[in-house]
Enzyme design. Sequence first.
Site, PDB file in Angstrom:
ATOM      1  N   GLU A  52     -46.099 107.062  45.869  1.00  0.00           N
ATOM      2  CA  GLU A  52     -45.650 107.069  47.267  1.00  0.00           C
ATOM      3  C   GLU A  52     -45.158 105.694  47.701  1.00  0.00           C
ATOM      4  OE1 GLU A  52     -49.464 109.670  47.161  1.00  0.00           O
ATOM      5  OE2 GLU A  52     -48.526 108.090  45.958  1.00  0.00           O
ATOM      6  N   ARG A 188     -51.558 110.771  19.728  1.00  0.00           N
ATOM      7  CA  ARG A 188     -52.597 109.727  19.773  1.00  0.00           C
ATOM      8  C   ARG A 188     -52.391 108.847  21.012  1.00  0.00           C
ATOM      9  NH1 ARG A 188     -53.146 107.508  13.494  1.00  0.00           N
ATOM     10  NH2 ARG A 188     -54.010 109.439  12.609  1.00  0.00           N
ATOM     11  N   TYR A 290     -64.525 121.021   9.018  1.00  0.00           N
ATOM     12  CA  TYR A 290     -65.839 121.399   9.558  1.00  0.00           C
ATOM     13  C   TYR A 290     -65.963 121.003  11.024  1.00  0.00           C
ATOM     14  CZ  TYR A 290     -70.896 121.628  10.192  1.00  0.00           C
ATOM     15  OH  TYR A 290     -72.157 121.921  10.665  1.00  0.00           O
ATOM     16  N   LEU A 291     -65.532 119.789  11.336  1.00  0.00           N
ATOM     17  CA  LEU A 291     -65.623 119.316  12.719  1.00  0.00           C
ATOM     18  C   LEU A 291     -64.714 120.131  13.633  1.00  0.00           C
ATOM     19  CD1 LEU A 291     -66.752 117.203  14.711  1.00  0.00           C
ATOM     20  CD2 LEU A 291     -64.801 115.745  14.112  1.00  0.00           C
TER      21      LEU A 291
END
EC number: 3.5.4.26
Length: 347
Positions: A52, A188, A290-291
Amino acid sequence: MEEEKYMRRCIQLAQNGLCNTAPNPMVGAVIVCDGKIIGEGYHIRCGEAHAEVNAIRSVKEPSLLKRSTIYVSLEPCAHYGKTPPCADLIIEKQIPRIVIGCQDPFAKVAGRGIQKLKDAEREVIVGVLEEDCKNLIRHFVTFHSLHRPYITLKWAESADKHIDKCRKDGKPVILSTPLTSMLVHKRRAEHSAIMVGTHTAELDNPSLTVRSWQGQSPVRIVIDRQQRLSPSLHLFDDSIRTLVFTGQPHAAFPNTEYIVIDFQQNILPQIMQHLYAQGLQSLLVEGGSYLLQSFINAELWDEIFVEESPLKLFSGVKAPEIGNKIPYVNEQYFGRNFRHYIATRLG
């Protein structure tokens, strides 16, 4: 609609702040008088002027503000932070009409800016392209509404649904192209933190930094329950702040913090609680399988990007499984297909 046209311009402007405004949200503002845009602005960088303010500063004839409408994608702030309240500036400049995309979920604002403008007898309209404006700042909205980071999962998989060969050493199989790898670095740069599991850190020795894109490297996060990771890994090179979630106390390295959690309990809620407390608004989970599967099974994700490689590995580490009931859209980048899953938990 006329109002939607100007709000779309606000969103377009706001996107110029991508990778620079966090932990503040991206915001765009447009000032219109007699059917013409006389001022535009966006929040360029955290700690600097809000959208603004920049829009008002860009108006060449300030006298026109007294009969103008200011469009802004997010509710003007009403509190003193690093900059003064934008709601006060709008009142001071006697802008009579304010059109707002969505209300600010941040507790220090959360309707107070809107109320301040109404108390000053300004005409206030809220909710123009509301969902689009919320989507623009989905990291910010999720963090303040659900009290956890916005979570993005990503991986590349072979045509036969593997992400790597089974190996004990050596480099991983490269399933991405140089151009799609660039997209990884872009994501990232768009996140506050990036996370891998113990096995991925040990086997791949990733840096988890932004190299093929402009922007800051995210805070690195790794799980190391038994503290088996070597201090010679890139994760411990002191270059980027790193958080290690572990089962026992450990002396800190420079720029590296060890955080003890209870591995007898579900670790993901504990980790999310710590990340929220540290103000990390978004998390990119890069592996391993797995994660990633743990996040999927816990329904603890907001977006998933899966790059589909035409290569076949025939055996190896299976790609995470999302399930057939979760819808996705196919997106094409640099000749590669990506499955893009989007959760709808915020409604």
